[in-house]
Design a protein around this motif. Structure first.
Motif, mmCIF file in Angstrom:
data_model
loop_
_atom_site.group_PDB
_atom_site.id
_atom_site.type_symbol
_atom_site.label_atom_id
_atom_site.label_comp_id
_atom_site.label_asym_id
_atom_site.label_seq_id
_atom_site.Cartn_x
_atom_site.Cartn_y
_atom_site.Cartn_z
ATOM 1 N N GLU A 57 1.048 -1.187 0.053
ATOM 2 C CA GLU A 57 -0.206 -0.274 -0.204
ATOM 3 C C GLU A 57 0.554 1.558 0.182
ATOM 4 O O GLU A 57 2.012 1.302 0.384
ATOM 5 N N ILE A 58 0.504 2.198 -0.714
ATOM 6 C CA ILE A 58 0.681 3.724 -0.205
ATOM 7 C C ILE A 58 -0.004 4.493 0.429
ATOM 8 O O ILE A 58 -1.538 4.540 0.182
ATOM 9 N N GLU A 59 0.132 5.158 1.738
ATOM 10 C CA GLU A 59 -1.227 5.232 1.790
ATOM 11 C C GLU A 59 -0.046 7.475 2.800
ATOM 12 O O GLU A 59 1.255 7.342 3.005
ATOM 13 N N GLU A 60 -1.254 8.301 2.783
ATOM 14 C CA GLU A 60 -0.753 9.256 3.534
ATOM 15 C C GLU A 60 -0.570 9.202 4.770
ATOM 16 O O GLU A 60 -1.422 8.449 5.726
ATOM 17 N N THR A 61 0.269 10.301 4.812
ATOM 18 C CA THR A 61 1.260 9.970 6.694
ATOM 19 C C THR A 61 0.313 11.269 7.591
ATOM 20 O O THR A 61 0.251 12.392 6.602
ATOM 21 N N THR A 62 0.363 11.309 8.628
ATOM 22 C CA THR A 62 -0.425 12.893 9.172
ATOM 23 C C THR A 62 0.149 14.170 8.983
ATOM 24 O O THR A 62 -0.402 14.712 9.135
ATOM 25 N N HIS A 63 1.492 13.780 8.614
ATOM 26 C CA HIS A 63 2.088 15.404 8.191
ATOM 27 C C HIS A 63 2.228 15.491 7.015
ATOM 28 O O HIS A 63 2.309 16.996 6.802
ATOM 29 N N GLY A 64 1.771 14.958 6.078
ATOM 30 C CA GLY A 64 1.043 15.281 4.608
ATOM 31 C C GLY A 64 2.469 14.347 3.482
ATOM 32 O O GLY A 64 2.401 15.571 2.737
ATOM 33 N N GLY A 65 2.817 13.256 4.365
ATOM 34 C CA GLY A 65 4.522 12.918 3.539
ATOM 35 C C GLY A 65 3.460 11.568 2.972
ATOM 36 O O GLY A 65 2.010 11.482 2.979
ATOM 37 N N LEU A 66 3.876 10.591 2.458
ATOM 38 C CA LEU A 66 3.624 9.231 2.181
ATOM 39 C C LEU A 66 4.215 8.041 2.704
ATOM 40 O O LEU A 66 5.576 8.739 2.324
ATOM 41 N N PHE A 67 3.416 7.320 2.582
ATOM 42 C CA PHE A 67 3.935 6.128 3.628
ATOM 43 C C PHE A 67 4.125 5.138 2.232
ATOM 44 O O PHE A 67 3.376 4.496 1.910
ATOM 45 N N ILE A 68 5.130 4.209 2.006
ATOM 46 C CA ILE A 68 5.458 3.271 0.559
ATOM 47 C C ILE A 68 5.550 2.185 1.241
ATOM 48 O O ILE A 68 6.825 1.786 1.878
ATOM 49 N N GLY A 69 4.911 0.954 0.784
ATOM 50 C CA GLY A 69 5.169 0.191 1.460
ATOM 51 C C GLY A 69 6.600 -0.884 0.569
ATOM 52 O O GLY A 69 5.721 -0.313 -0.682
ATOM 53 N N ALA A 70 6.560 -2.012 1.213
ATOM 54 C CA ALA A 70 8.127 -2.126 1.045
ATOM 55 C C ALA A 70 7.950 -3.294 -0.675
ATOM 56 O O ALA A 70 8.817 -3.083 -1.820
ATOM 57 N N GLY A 71 6.576 -3.478 -0.283
ATOM 58 C CA GLY A 71 6.083 -4.501 -1.727
ATOM 59 C C GLY A 71 5.593 -3.900 -2.509
ATOM 60 O O GLY A 71 5.269 -3.924 -4.114
#
Length: 333
Positions: A57-71
């Motif tokens: 998954e690619i998810e929004e962070t609370t600070h406005g960035g992106l959290f990109i899953g390793a897979g």
């Protein structure tokens, strides 16, 4: 190719647990690099732990960035609308790498951990300290046109091959890790090790430690960012020199800048000396030239790759000028 055991993990905890049960275990993502190395008998794992279905998954962070899953695959990441709009340098860097088929398979973590494409590393009949510590480095006296001029040592001059990693380093990305001792995170620029006397130790990962995600911080100036790659042919070729760049202005001075290089370093090379020289400097060609020279004064060339110094100088200069112009135009619009 040697025989090996294969296990598909259902989550990160199980993958780590399975890896701890046996020696010579490797995590398998898309396999676009590891399988090639196994075929050439450079890598000879006793077991593969398949983690390609995890963290997709690619998810929004609370600070406005992106959290990109390793897979997440390279193709998925490059096509994500949030990446294309907020971090175009990353999307463009990925699209400059490999072929469409490989991008469809390759994962984010696998891309970061891919090993050098040095021909002497792949040739088990050659001397290579990265493959066999203490054996020597045939590249230094051999064909080294594609090799590093920054971060090299007497033991190894192999470049890191990733385009994606160069963009992520410029974006101040962080990698999130999980291992037997729990979770931790670190700046992506700290993940890879320069070769020194131990080029076989390529990262700071602990045994059985697994990359689970990459985090991109909110970075407004990244919306006007670019990746430029110079290579021998138009596609499916590794960089001779590449540049990831972005800048923000503060009136008539350079307020902030990010600059990273590919094709010239033993690791994805963050050009911190050039950045430091530019921050707060008045906008001028002289300031850019001075910053570029500050970074490249560390370069060490060999007869076959000396052209990279002049090429890097020209590419860095033109890209910095372009980013300053982009930032000025963006500020006026």
């Amino acid at each position: 190719m040697n025989a090996f055991d294969y296990h598909q993990a259902v989550d990160a905890e199980q993958a780590i647990e399975q890896a701890m049960r046996r020696q010579q275990t490797r995590y398998l993502g898309g396999g676009t690099n590891l399988v090639d190395l196994m075929r050439e008998t450079v890598e000879r794992p006793a077991a593969l732990i398949d983690v390609s279905t995890l963290a997709r998954e690619i998810e929004e962070t609370t600070h406005g960035g992106l959290f990109i899953g390793a897979g997440v695959t390279n193709a998925e990441l490059a096509a994500d609308p949030r990446v294309r709009m907020r971090y175009p340098v990353l999307s463009r860097a990925i699209l400059c790498g490999a072929s469409a088929q490989i991008r469809n398979m390759a994962t984010v973590a696998g891309n970061l951990l891919q090993r050098t494409r040095c021909a002497y590393f792949y040739d088990i009949a050659s001397h290579c300290n990265k493959r066999e510590p203490g054996s020597g480095c045939d590249a230094r006296e051999g064909f080294h046109r594609y090799h590093a001029i920054l971060g090299a040592s007497s033991s190894c001059i192999a470049t890191h091959p990733s385009d994606m990693a160069v963009a992520m380093v410029a974006l101040d990305a962080r990698v999130h890790l999980r291992g037997p001792d729990g979770e931790r995170s670190l700046a992506l620029s700290e993940l890879h090790r320069e070769p020194g006397e131990r080029p076989d130790l390529e990262t700071v990962l602990a045994p059985e430690e697994l990359i689970v995600a990459v985090e991109l911080p909110p970075l407004p100036m990244a919306a006007i960012s670019e990746y430029r790659k110079v290579r021998d042919r138009a596609s499916y070729a590794f960089a001779l020199v590449s540049v990831a760049s972005m800048a923000a202005l503060d009136g008539d001075t350079i307020g902030d800048v990010r600059l990273a290089l590919g094709g010239v370093g033993t690791v994805p090379w963050r050009a911190r000396r050039a950045e430091a020289a530019l921050r707060g400097a008045a906008i001028s060609e002289r300031a850019i030239d001075t910053a570029v020279e500050a970074e490249l004064e560390m370069a060490r060339t060999l007869p076959g790759n000396g052209f990279k110094l002049a090429l890097a100088r020209r590419l860095m200069t033109s890209e910095l000028k372009a980013r300053v112009a982009d930032a000025r135009e963006g500020g006026e619009s």
